[in-house]
Design an enzyme around this catalytic site. Structure first.
Site, PDB file in Angstrom:
ATOM      1  N   CYS A   2      65.245  69.073  56.722  1.00 38.71           N
ATOM      2  CA  CYS A   2      65.827  67.772  56.403  1.00 38.71           C
ATOM      3  C   CYS A   2      66.091  67.007  57.693  1.00 38.71           C
ATOM      4  O   CYS A   2      66.487  67.579  58.706  1.00 38.71           O
ATOM      5  CB  CYS A   2      67.091  67.908  55.563  1.00 38.71           C
ATOM      6  N   GLU A   3      65.822  65.725  57.629  1.00 39.09           N
ATOM      7  CA  GLU A   3      65.950  64.917  58.846  1.00 39.09           C
ATOM      8  C   GLU A   3      67.396  64.571  59.154  1.00 39.09           C
ATOM      9  O   GLU A   3      67.693  64.020  60.204  1.00 39.09           O
ATOM     10  CB  GLU A   3      65.085  63.655  58.762  1.00 39.09           C
ATOM     11  N   HIS A   4      68.305  64.881  58.248  1.00 42.30           N
ATOM     12  CA  HIS A   4      69.709  64.566  58.500  1.00 42.30           C
ATOM     13  C   HIS A   4      70.437  65.680  59.244  1.00 42.30           C
ATOM     14  O   HIS A   4      71.348  65.421  60.013  1.00 42.30           O
ATOM     15  CB  HIS A   4      70.436  64.290  57.176  1.00 42.30           C
ATOM     16  N   HIS A   5      70.055  66.932  58.971  1.00 36.65           N
ATOM     17  CA  HIS A   5      70.739  68.067  59.606  1.00 36.65           C
ATOM     18  C   HIS A   5      69.788  69.005  60.347  1.00 36.65           C
ATOM     19  O   HIS A   5      70.220  69.993  60.920  1.00 36.65           O
ATOM     20  CB  HIS A   5      71.501  68.879  58.554  1.00 36.65           C
ATOM     21  N   GLN A  53      63.437  64.545  51.051  1.00 33.15           N
ATOM     22  CA  GLN A  53      62.593  65.013  49.946  1.00 33.15           C
ATOM     23  C   GLN A  53      61.956  63.865  49.157  1.00 33.15           C
ATOM     24  O   GLN A  53      60.796  63.931  48.758  1.00 33.15           O
ATOM     25  CB  GLN A  53      63.409  65.924  49.021  1.00 33.15           C
ATOM     26  N   HIS A  95      68.119  72.845  49.626  1.00 34.81           N
ATOM     27  CA  HIS A  95      68.453  72.292  50.941  1.00 34.81           C
ATOM     28  C   HIS A  95      69.529  73.136  51.602  1.00 34.81           C
ATOM     29  O   HIS A  95      70.647  73.214  51.105  1.00 34.81           O
ATOM     30  CB  HIS A  95      68.951  70.855  50.782  1.00 34.81           C
ATOM     31  N   CYS A  98      71.160  72.559  54.159  1.00 34.11           N
ATOM     32  CA  CYS A  98      72.319  71.775  54.621  1.00 34.11           C
ATOM     33  C   CYS A  98      73.360  71.673  53.521  1.00 34.11           C
ATOM     34  O   CYS A  98      74.508  71.353  53.767  1.00 34.11           O
ATOM     35  CB  CYS A  98      71.891  70.386  55.093  1.00 34.11           C
TER      36      CYS A  98
HETATM   37 ZN   LIG Z   1      70.451  67.686  55.245  1.00 33.19          ZN
END
Ligand SMILES: [Zn+2]
Length: 201
Positions: free
Chosen positions: A87-90, A128, A156, A158
């Site tokens: 995931c590009e956030h975490h 996603q 996920h 995260c």
């Molecule tokens: Zn994430």
């Protein structure tokens, strides 16, 4: 060498390894201790594999199509394509499966190529929803079929290992194009095909 669409500045291997050492220190450990000495090298190497998708052009995989299909014009479904993404956030892993279907318009593609398209998009930092749309868009561009359906399931990390700590949750996203969007029967047929995979688990 990886070619990123946005052309980020070149980073040397040493700089990448230093960044890993910084994160190890940030976590509270000592990057100099014996057990961690080779870790930056290993992490940087793992990154090459986890993010190999930046060097790949998914459209290229579908460039070679087959037109001699004896008039076959029914739905083609490839289900349970496993993928690993981040995931590009975490920068945490997303593990799951992709189900792809399309209704050909005179052109089909080798099924292993569809799995490669999934990998080329998965081996990047992802959201996603975006990955789902990218896979569908790629098939649409290459084959111009009557319709395309892509369903992605993802767990996920995260969400399972931090934050709300919910295990066993998977996120499902879908992109339906053409007849998969407009024709309820086509969409239902596709979902029936892939549900059969859910029943096996
Ligand atoms: Zn994430």
């Amino acid at each position: 060498m990886a070619v990123h669409p946005d052309n980020p500045p070149e980073v040397t291997r040493e700089q990448a390894e230093d960044a890993v050492r910084t994160l190890l220190r940030w976590a509270g450990d000592d990057p100099g201790r014996e057990g961690l000495q080779d870790t930056p090298k290993r992490v940087v190497k793992a990154y090459r594999e986890w993010f190999s998708g930046y060097a790949l052009d998914p459209d290229e995989y579908l460039a070679r199509t087959f037109e001699e299909v004896e008039g076959y014009d029914e739905m083609i479904v490839l289900r349970d394509i496993e993928y690993e993404s981040h995931c590009e956030h975490h920068m945490a892993p997303i593990i799951g499966r992709v189900h792809v279907g399309y209704l050909p318009r005179g052109k089909v593609v080798g099924i292993s190529k569809l799995a490669r398209v999934v990998d080329a998009y998965a081996k990047r930092f992802q959201v996603q929803e975006k990955m789902t749309a990218q896979i569908a868009g790629c098939i649409q561009r290459a084959l111009a079929p009557h319709g395309v359906g892509v369903v992605v399931e993802g767990a996920h990390e995260c969400m399972t290992t931090r934050g709300v700590h919910k295990r066993g949750v998977s996120m499902i996203t879908s992109t339906m194009l053409g007849s998969f969007r407009e024709d309820a029967r086509t969409r239902a047929e596709f979902l029936r095909f892939i549900e059969a995979s859910g029943a096996r688990r």
